[in-house]
Write a protein that holds these residues in place. Structure first.
Motif, PDB file in Angstrom:
ATOM      1  N   PRO A 455      85.135 164.376 -24.236  1.00  0.00           N
ATOM      2  CA  PRO A 455      83.969 165.131 -24.728  1.00  0.00           C
ATOM      3  C   PRO A 455      82.683 164.340 -24.470  1.00  0.00           C
ATOM      4  O   PRO A 455      82.671 163.107 -24.529  1.00  0.00           O
ATOM      5  N   ARG A 587      85.926 170.353 -27.240  1.00  0.00           N
ATOM      6  CA  ARG A 587      84.868 169.451 -26.825  1.00  0.00           C
ATOM      7  C   ARG A 587      84.210 168.726 -27.993  1.00  0.00           C
ATOM      8  O   ARG A 587      83.303 167.912 -27.781  1.00  0.00           O
ATOM      9  N   GLU A 588      84.626 168.965 -29.211  1.00  0.00           N
ATOM     10  CA  GLU A 588      83.981 168.398 -30.384  1.00  0.00           C
ATOM     11  C   GLU A 588      84.839 167.277 -30.970  1.00  0.00           C
ATOM     12  O   GLU A 588      86.049 167.409 -31.111  1.00  0.00           O
ATOM     13  N   LEU A 959      91.333 166.844 -27.227  1.00  0.00           N
ATOM     14  CA  LEU A 959      89.952 166.656 -26.813  1.00  0.00           C
ATOM     15  C   LEU A 959      89.828 166.593 -25.301  1.00  0.00           C
ATOM     16  O   LEU A 959      90.694 166.042 -24.604  1.00  0.00           O
ATOM     17  N   PHE A 961      86.843 167.687 -21.761  1.00  0.00           N
ATOM     18  CA  PHE A 961      85.716 168.462 -21.261  1.00  0.00           C
ATOM     19  C   PHE A 961      86.140 169.142 -19.974  1.00  0.00           C
ATOM     20  O   PHE A 961      86.822 168.539 -19.140  1.00  0.00           O
TER      21      PHE A 961
END
Length: 964
Positions: A455, A587-588, A959, A961
């Protein structure tokens, strides 16, 4: 022919060849007293056991034979008193006393000889090569005393003596024994002096401490060797009349000698350990490699001793030593020719030819003078019956092998290395920055590392591109540093971080990141606080995109985490299987990260995972444990640092020059590095963990599992390059290789400074009395190159030479980090220079860069300048994959044997090459301005901490991206 004698000869030959080929890497030699105690005990027991077995078998054979004969038992005569003592019994008693004195003398001689060897190990570089080759001459002198100069008829008067006959007898005795001995000794000395590997840069501090007595100690050791062999022969001769049991009795008495010797050494060891407790950890830190080496040493010793007992039945000590010297010399000649040593050792061809000729003439003289004796030894019979054509082939073979290869080079290796460096860099640069969009960068990340980016990757990409970073894709060293931690659960990583930073003894600083701001959390000394504050300043440039986390930073110079090979490979394997390419990722960051780092407070600090090895040798306990078990670093111990280990340097070299800068830092194929750097010899602050713990370090040595980050030393401009003071063009600068520094690489104690890189560098160019082979233009072939021996002092500023090429490398202080005696020895060895302003470096064309206790903080300023950096380093930093040896700087091997050859190449001694130095200097300067800026440090560290944030998140498998 006697089969037993054939076996004895063959066993002796094999043992000599094996010892010559393998004992140079034996761990057992490192502890001569302990090895002598354990080895002597083992050899003694095995010899006695061998003797008992042979006696049992012979007794059994005799019983079988006697069962076929009826035995008659004579009655004991009657008498009123016991018979008078038998004269034979009295003779046996005298013989026993005489034998006991010889045993005592032999045990004493062996004990003193081992202690002499231990002392010689301390100053091996000061030893004179070839002294051991004089053994045949000494033994020949001993035998001349026992050789009759006239016949039995001349002695009893039946044949008149004449001066002519006496002189003839003396002459023939000298020729028969001294002639072959002198020829074989000369060959052996030649071989030991030249054919063996060239000398290393290990320091011989002549004129100080014990070093000046080393040659005398060598002669004493040689005399002891001759005495030991002679007394063994005399001791075995006591059983010569007992033809059927002499071999068994000889093995038994030698076994007793070795058992007595082992007792002596156990007592010596106990006394030393009682008087010097600091040696106890070292003495008992023995492992399987040591016992394997000791077992091999015992086996080779038995392979020599048992045939020795058999051969001494009809051979003199001189015959045996001549035979062993011949075998050793011939093996080394053939090995040298086979490996084409003449390529690197100047003048070796003449030596090989001379030594081979001497061996050939010596062998023929042995045959000629000895075969006419009434009792010709078995080995002489073997030689005399060999076809002359076979002997001729035996001696011509090494000459054919040697002269069939060139001893010069048709091209200069640096030419090829420069071309290959340009090609490799262009290819790397294309791969490192091929992504032009965020989507391409994500795709390349997934392809390289087989998982999604962390992320915040989009923020990192934007941060990098806005600062004109040309390195977007190649961050493989980050991946390698963090890969093992994927095998640990996030909770375990956080717990181990807390264990490291909560105990002040661990010497680790703590930085916490909360709500995007980094700060130093714990109290720390001012000497280290500036470093952590510099780290915080760097982090705070991009901290708003980072999750909450705690970080442990190494405040020492030395590396901190050394994980054994099996454990590390297991962790890496599990790490490769972690993560994934699932596009349905979050993504957090987790919302409770700050709380997850707090944990539970404990009143007492947790048990430390680190062990303190400061001021101790670290190579075999930590430096090599990350290497494969079959690697040279795990299997060999180079106990003689006086010779250059060309086999150790070969995997990463083209000739003497480094061809693979990355591989040159690996200890796995370089066991000799144990004696060549302060980090391995005696580090100043060495607290290291074998379990995998998360520690961030500014630099590390190959094999250590620290996590690299950009050094605050460079980021905070602790050493700065002032371009306004570097105004001279390269061609106008002094044609000098320049360096100033202190003895800060390690702690000098018990003479360890003699192997440290900085001390060897200064000594080589200022005090060296040993010529160095330097690659220069061939004297008769215009386009060829040949190694020629030159004293490094020819480059002294006080000695004008071709193109005024000089070396100005000096210490400004040698009184730091050393024991009192070592401080004094260094003061006597090194002449000091005045300190210079750092900005004065820019007036020299060539700047030398070497490690201190850790990485060198000077290299980046050197690279940014208009001068050409020469770099010799064990430590590696975050930027190492970005720079290319021979394109941006000149690499120098830690052995320093290539330094002067590289210098003369760029310094004008090689026609048409002096322009290469300026091109490399300018290429390094330009490249540093593109990829080694402060912005590049931030970009690199930003990416490291994004990856670390994911690793320490409990939801890390979710997690990632990705871009649609």
């Amino acid at each position: 022919m006697d089969t037993a004698k054939w076996i004895s000869l063959g066993s002796a030959v094999v043992a000599v060849i094996c010892s010559s080929a393998t004992l140079e890497g034996s761990f057992a030699i490192d502890r001569p007293v302990l090895s002598s105690a354990l080895g002597s005990f083992s050899i003694g027991c095995l010899l006695i056991l061998t003797s008992k077995c042979r006696s049992f078998l012979r007794a059994r054979t005799r019983r079988c034979e006697n069962e076929l004969v009826e035995l008659r038992v004579l009655p004991k005569p009657n008498g009123s008193r016991d018979p008078s003592p038998d004269p034979v019994d009295r003779e046996e008693s005298k013989s026993s006393t005489f034998r006991d004195k010889k045993v005592l003398l032999l045990v004493t001689a062996i004990s003193i000889r081992v202690l002499c060897f231990q002392k010689l190990l301390e100053d091996r570089r000061c030893a004179v090569p070839g002294i051991e080759g004089f053994a045949p001459i000494m033994l020949a002198l001993v035998e001349l005393r026992h050789i009759p100069l006239w016949s039995s008829g001349e002695r009893n008067g039946s044949v008149p003596r004449t001066v002519t006959k006496i002189l003839r007898g003396i002459l023939m005795s000298i020729l028969r024994h001294m002639g072959p001995a002198m020829l074989v000794s000369s060959a052996s000395v030649y071989i030991s002096t030249v054919v063996n590997n060239p000398g290393s840069t290990f320091i011989c501090p002549r004129g100080i401490s014990f070093a000046k007595w080393t040659p005398w100690l060598q002669w004493i050791s040689l005399l002891l060797d001759c005495l030991i062999l002679t007394k063994i022969r005399n001791l075995l001769s006591l059983w010569q009349e007992k033809k059927t049991e002499r071999s068994s009795a000889g093995a038994s008495i030698l076994g007793a000698v070795f058992l007595c010797t082992s007792i002596v050494f156990f007592l010596i060891g106990a006394i030393v350990l009682r008087q010097k407790p600091e040696f106890r950890d070292w003495a008992f830190s023995i492992d399987g490699a040591y016992f394997r080496s000791l077992g091999w040493l015992v086996m080779i010793s038995l392979m020599i001793l048992i045939p020795l007992i058999r051969l001494m039945e009809d051979h003199s000590v001189l015959d045996i030593v001549l035979f062993l010297s011949f075998t050793y010399s011939y093996y080394n000649i053939l090995a040298s020719c086979w490996t084409n040593s003449s390529y690197y050792i100047p003048g070796i061809r003449l030596t090989i030819f001379s030594a081979t000729l001497l061996l050939f003439i010596g062998t023929l003289s042995i045959i000629y003078f000895r075969k006419a004796e009434k009792s010709t030894p078995f080995a002489i019979q073997v030689l005399s019956r060999c076809p002359r054509s076979l002997l001729l082939l035996l001696f011509v073979l090494p000459l054919i092998v040697e002269f069939s290869s060139n001893n010069f080079l048709a091209f200069h290796p640096i030419d090829r290395l420069i071309i290959e460096a340009g090609r490799n860099h262009d290819a790397w640069r294309l791969r490192a920055g091929q992504s032009k969009t965020l989507k391409e960068a994500v795709h390349e990340y997934r392809r390289r590392y087989d998982r999604n980016p962390p992320p915040g990757f989009d923020m990192w990409y934007e941060y990098a591109t806005k600062r004109s970073s040309i390195i977007i894709d190649d961050y493989d060293n980050i991946h390698e540093d963090l890969l093992p931690f994927w095998a640990l659960e996030p909770k375990i990583i956080r717990e181990r971080t807390k264990d490291v930073i909560s105990n002040k003894w661990n010497e680790a600083g703590e930085i916490i990141i909360r709500s995007g701001k980094a700060e130093v959390r714990m109290d720390i000394s001012p000497d280290h606080r500036w470093m952590l504050e510099g780290v915080c300043e760097m982090i705070n440039k991009f901290g708003k995109w980072l999750p909450d986390m705690d970080l442990a930073f190494n405040v020492n110079d030395e590396s901190r985490v050394a994980v054994p090979y099996k454990d590390l490979e297991k962790l890496r394997k599990e790490g490769r299987n972690a993560g994934g390419l699932d596009l349905d990722t979050n993504r957090e960051w987790s919302s409770d990260r700050a709380a997850s780092w707090e944990g539970e407070d404990h009143p007492d600090p947790p048990e430390s995972p680190f062990v303190n090895f400061s001021f101790k040798r670290t190579f075999h306990d930590f430096g090599s444990i990350a290497c494969p078990p079959n690697s040279a670093a795990r299997k060999k111990y180079i106990w003689d640092p006086s010779t250059l280990c060309t086999k150790c340097a070969a995997p990463h070299s083209l000739g003497p020059f480094i061809s693979n800068w990355t591989l040159s830092a690996s200890p796995c194929h370089q066991p000799d590095l144990a004696n060549l750097h302060g980090f391995y010899l005696s580090p100043s602050a060495f607290k290291t963990s074998r379990p995998l713990v998360p520690v961030f370090s500014q630099s590390k040595v190959h094999g250590y599992a620290d996590i690299l980050y950009p050094s605050p030393w460079n980021y905070m401009d602790k050493v700065i390059y002032n371009s306004t003071l570097d105004t001279l063009p390269f061609s106008a600068k002094q044609n000098t290789l320049f360096w100033r520094g202190t003895t800060s690489e390690g702690v000098a104690n018990y003479g360890t400074w003699k192997g440290m890189n900085r001390q060897r560098l200064v000594h080589m160019v200022t005090n060296s009395t040993f010529p160095q082979p330097i690659l220069l233009p061939h004297p008769t072939k215009p386009t060829a190159y040949k190694y020629q021996p030159l004293l490094p002092t020819v480059f002294s500023p006080e000695a004008p030479n071709l193109h005024n090429l000089t070396v100005d490398i000096r210490f400004v202080d040698v009184g730091i980090r050393c024991a009192p005696r070592d401080c004094e020895d260094q003061k006597q060895t090194f002449a000091l220079a005045e300190s210079t302003d750092f900005q004065s470096h820019w007036s020299y064309k060539y700047l030398m860069d070497v490690d201190g206790a850790g990485f060198s903080g000077r290299f980046l300023p050197f690279l940014s300048s208009k001068s050409l950096p020469f770099k010799s380093a064990l430590f590696r930093e975050w930027y190492d994959p970005r720079i290319t040896a021979w394109l941006h700087f000149v690499p120098v091997d830690l052995r320093l044997h290539d330094l002067l050859s590289s210098l003369v190449y760029f310094g004008g001694w090689v026609q048409g090459k002096d322009g290469h130095g300026e091109r490399i200097a300018m290429a390094g300067r330009e490249w540093a301005s593109q990829v080694l800026r402060k912005e590049d440090m931030e970009i690199y560290f930003f990416r490291v901490l994004l990856e670390w944030g994911r690793l320490t998140d409990d939801r890390r498998e979710e997690l990632g991206f990705w871009v649609e």
